[in-house]
Design an enzyme around this catalytic site. Structure first.
Site, PDB file in Angstrom:
ATOM      1  N   SER A  13       0.816  -1.221   0.000  1.00  0.00           N
ATOM      2  CA  SER A  13       0.000   0.000   0.000  1.00  0.00           C
ATOM      3  C   SER A  13       0.847   1.268   0.000  1.00  0.00           C
ATOM      4  CB  SER A  13      -0.927   0.013   1.221  1.00  0.00           C
ATOM      5  OG  SER A  13      -1.615   1.253   1.269  1.00  0.00           O
ATOM      6  N   LYS A  64     -13.416  -4.979   2.512  1.00  0.00           N
ATOM      7  CA  LYS A  64     -14.336  -3.854   2.282  1.00  0.00           C
ATOM      8  C   LYS A  64     -15.800  -4.184   2.572  1.00  0.00           C
ATOM      9  CE  LYS A  64     -11.428  -1.271  -0.920  1.00  0.00           C
ATOM     10  NZ  LYS A  64     -11.336  -0.585  -2.227  1.00  0.00           N
ATOM     11  N   ASN A  85     -14.537   1.682   2.268  1.00  0.00           N
ATOM     12  CA  ASN A  85     -13.071   1.765   2.279  1.00  0.00           C
ATOM     13  C   ASN A  85     -12.573   2.746   3.341  1.00  0.00           C
ATOM     14  OD1 ASN A  85     -13.690   4.238   1.051  1.00  0.00           O
ATOM     15  ND2 ASN A  85     -11.711   4.272   0.027  1.00  0.00           N
ATOM     16  N   ASP A 100     -14.006   5.543  -2.576  1.00  0.00           N
ATOM     17  CA  ASP A 100     -13.590   5.070  -3.908  1.00  0.00           C
ATOM     18  C   ASP A 100     -14.488   5.703  -4.972  1.00  0.00           C
ATOM     19  OD1 ASP A 100     -11.567   3.362  -2.992  1.00  0.00           O
ATOM     20  OD2 ASP A 100     -12.958   1.702  -2.713  1.00  0.00           O
ATOM     21  N   ALA A 122     -16.788  -6.439 -12.161  1.00  0.00           N
ATOM     22  CA  ALA A 122     -17.998  -6.372 -11.333  1.00  0.00           C
ATOM     23  C   ALA A 122     -17.711  -6.758  -9.887  1.00  0.00           C
ATOM     24  CB  ALA A 122     -19.083  -7.274 -11.935  1.00  0.00           C
ATOM     25  N   ASN A 144     -18.276  -7.868 -17.522  1.00  0.00           N
ATOM     26  CA  ASN A 144     -17.425  -8.664 -16.644  1.00  0.00           C
ATOM     27  C   ASN A 144     -17.122  -9.993 -17.319  1.00  0.00           C
ATOM     28  OD1 ASN A 144     -16.154  -8.812 -13.991  1.00  0.00           O
ATOM     29  ND2 ASN A 144     -17.529 -10.537 -13.631  1.00  0.00           N
ATOM     30  N   ARG A 145     -15.908 -10.532 -17.037  1.00  0.00           N
ATOM     31  CA  ARG A 145     -15.509 -11.842 -17.582  1.00  0.00           C
ATOM     32  C   ARG A 145     -16.573 -12.892 -17.254  1.00  0.00           C
ATOM     33  NH1 ARG A 145     -10.171 -14.420 -15.022  1.00  0.00           N
ATOM     34  NH2 ARG A 145     -11.423 -14.067 -13.156  1.00  0.00           N
ATOM     35  N   THR A 146     -17.056 -12.857 -16.028  1.00  0.00           N
ATOM     36  CA  THR A 146     -18.137 -13.758 -15.623  1.00  0.00           C
ATOM     37  C   THR A 146     -19.435 -12.963 -15.738  1.00  0.00           C
ATOM     38  OG1 THR A 146     -16.579 -14.693 -14.011  1.00  0.00           O
ATOM     39  CG2 THR A 146     -18.910 -15.304 -13.772  1.00  0.00           C
ATOM     40  N   PRO A 147     -20.210 -13.179 -16.827  1.00  0.00           N
ATOM     41  CA  PRO A 147     -21.355 -12.305 -17.112  1.00  0.00           C
ATOM     42  C   PRO A 147     -22.405 -12.261 -16.001  1.00  0.00           C
ATOM     43  CG  PRO A 147     -20.832 -13.672 -19.023  1.00  0.00           C
ATOM     44  CD  PRO A 147     -19.997 -14.186 -17.892  1.00  0.00           C
TER      45      PRO A 147
HETATM   46  P1  ATR Z   1     -12.385  -5.947  -6.236  1.00  0.00           P
HETATM   47  O1  ATR Z   1     -13.302  -6.054  -5.075  1.00  0.00           O
HETATM   48  O2  ATR Z   1     -11.080  -5.269  -5.930  1.00  0.00           O
HETATM   49  O3  ATR Z   1     -13.045  -5.353  -7.443  1.00  0.00           O
HETATM   50  P2  ATR Z   1     -12.709  -8.740  -7.015  1.00  0.00           P
HETATM   51  O4  ATR Z   1     -14.053  -8.817  -6.387  1.00  0.00           O
HETATM   52  O5  ATR Z   1     -11.764  -9.868  -6.784  1.00  0.00           O
HETATM   53  O6  ATR Z   1     -11.914  -7.442  -6.564  1.00  0.00           O
HETATM   54  O7  ATR Z   1     -12.919  -8.498  -8.569  1.00  0.00           O
HETATM   55  C1  ATR Z   1     -11.898  -8.640  -9.483  1.00  0.00           C
HETATM   56  C2  ATR Z   1     -12.439  -8.305 -10.869  1.00  0.00           C
HETATM   57  O8  ATR Z   1     -11.398  -8.531 -11.832  1.00  0.00           O
HETATM   58  C3  ATR Z   1     -13.614  -9.180 -11.294  1.00  0.00           C
HETATM   59  O9  ATR Z   1     -14.457  -8.413 -12.121  1.00  0.00           O
HETATM   60  C4  ATR Z   1     -12.912 -10.271 -12.080  1.00  0.00           C
HETATM   61  O10 ATR Z   1     -13.738 -10.943 -13.008  1.00  0.00           O
HETATM   62  P3  ATR Z   1     -14.577 -12.273 -12.556  1.00  0.00           P
HETATM   63  O11 ATR Z   1     -15.776 -11.764 -11.825  1.00  0.00           O
HETATM   64  O12 ATR Z   1     -14.916 -12.913 -13.840  1.00  0.00           O
HETATM   65  O13 ATR Z   1     -13.655 -13.070 -11.691  1.00  0.00           O
HETATM   66  C5  ATR Z   1     -11.856  -9.457 -12.803  1.00  0.00           C
HETATM   67  N1  ATR Z   1     -10.734 -10.252 -13.275  1.00  0.00           N
HETATM   68  C6  ATR Z   1      -9.735 -10.787 -12.552  1.00  0.00           C
HETATM   69  N2  ATR Z   1      -8.849 -11.413 -13.341  1.00  0.00           N
HETATM   70  C7  ATR Z   1      -9.291 -11.281 -14.620  1.00  0.00           C
HETATM   71  C8  ATR Z   1      -8.821 -11.706 -15.897  1.00  0.00           C
HETATM   72  N3  ATR Z   1      -7.685 -12.408 -16.051  1.00  0.00           N
HETATM   73  N4  ATR Z   1      -9.542 -11.376 -16.991  1.00  0.00           N
HETATM   74  C9  ATR Z   1     -10.694 -10.649 -16.872  1.00  0.00           C
HETATM   75  N5  ATR Z   1     -11.189 -10.218 -15.691  1.00  0.00           N
HETATM   76  C10 ATR Z   1     -10.507 -10.519 -14.581  1.00  0.00           C
END
Ligand code: ATR
Length: 258
Positions: A13, A64, A85, A100, A122, A144-147
């Site tokens: 940090s 958080k 935060n 944030d 997301a 988001n990667r995971t829709p």
């Molecule tokens: P934070 O609370 O800091 O946002 P998090 O809840 O771990 O952290 O979220 C990480 C984000 O980065 C998520 O949107 C994650 O996508 P998934 O929901 O599909 O996991 C995204 N993320 C992490 N690694 C990724 C990658 N290699 N490609 C695309 N998205 C990624």
């Protein structure tokens, strides 16, 4: 007084150097320390702080959500986002806020009102960004990667879920994913390779060198707001909440970039 950052891990940090530089510049008798606290000790530790010399604390990964849950009072933004935060300890109670969201808007400078904004990610950071931009009048879509996670966020916060991450047609893109953190992942992971950058790009990720998203944005001629600027702005808002004093932005920025 004391302040600190609660996280696990928290060694990386930049908040201690940033806040301590600000306290010193203003001659305030405050000190900001790292508070590495594992999840199983988080609640017990935080509950001890209102009875101590701590006036406030920042909260980072992975606490958080827990910080919001244990608070006695919550700001509207923190409650809507579902994460806090910034904690303030006064009169024996714990107040939770989320800087944030406001920090992103301050870093952006221009109002997103009427602008089309695409948020990538997301998680907690994505929720804060989507909330902030929508609250300020932006037209927000989340990818988001995971829709399923994007759809859940969209339904919770009243924004749209984007089918893909192509920024064509958007004025603004905000990367809230962890892609680029510690050199992990790249543009392919976000579906941005070969796409044109929009007018403005914000990357919440920062590191020792330029992130993939910032490089893509710069090469595409976008106005780039990097993760250090967002860190500085959220820190400045927390600083003002705790001390009641106007934060010395230039001092904080210089310290965060050191
Ligand atoms: P934070 O609370 O800091 O946002 P998090 O809840 O771990 O952290 O979220 C990480 C984000 O980065 C998520 O949107 C994650 O996508 P998934 O929901 O599909 O996991 C995204 N993320 C992490 N690694 C990724 C990658 N290699 N490609 C695309 N998205 C990624």
């Amino acid at each position: 007084m004391l302040a600190g950052v609660l996280g696990f891990p928290v060694a990386h940090s930049r908040s201690p150097q940033m806040h301590n530089a600000a306290f010193e510049a203003l001659g305030l008798d405050w000190r900001y320390v790292r508070l590495p606290v594992p999840p199983e000790l988080f609640e017990e530790t935080v509950r001890a702080l209102p009875g101590s010399d701590y006036g406030g604390a920042n909260v980072t990964i992975p606490h958080k959500r827990a910080a919001l849950a244990l608070a006695d009072e919550r700001s509207d933004a923190a409650a809507a986002i579902g994460a806090a935060n910034t904690l303030t300890f006064a009169g024996g109670s714990i107040r939770a806020e989320n800087t944030d969201a406001g920090g992103l808007l301050d870093a952006l400078g221009d109002s997103p009102s009427g602008k089309r904004a695409l948020v990538l990610g997301a998680g907690g950071a994505g929720r804060a960004a989507a909330y902030a931009l929508r609250d300020a009048g932006g037209d927000v879509a989340v990818w988001n990667r995971t829709p399923a996670r994007a759809r859940e966020l969209a339904a919770d916060l009243g924004v749209a879920a984007a089918e893909n991450s192509d920024p064509a047609g958007f004025d603004l893109l905000v990367n809230t994913t962890s892609v680029g953190l510690d050199g992990r992942g790249g543009l392919d992971d976000l579906g941005l390779a070969g796409t044109a950058a929009p007018e403005t790009v914000v990357d919440l990720v920062y590191g020792a060198s330029e992130t993939p998203v910032c490089a893509w944005a710069r090469e595409g001629g976008a106005r780039v707001v990097d993760g250090v600027e967002v860190l500085v702005r959220q820190g400045a808002l927390s600083f003002r909440i705790w001390t009641g004093v106007e934060p010395p932005l230039d001092v904080m920025r210089a310290a965060a970039r050191r």
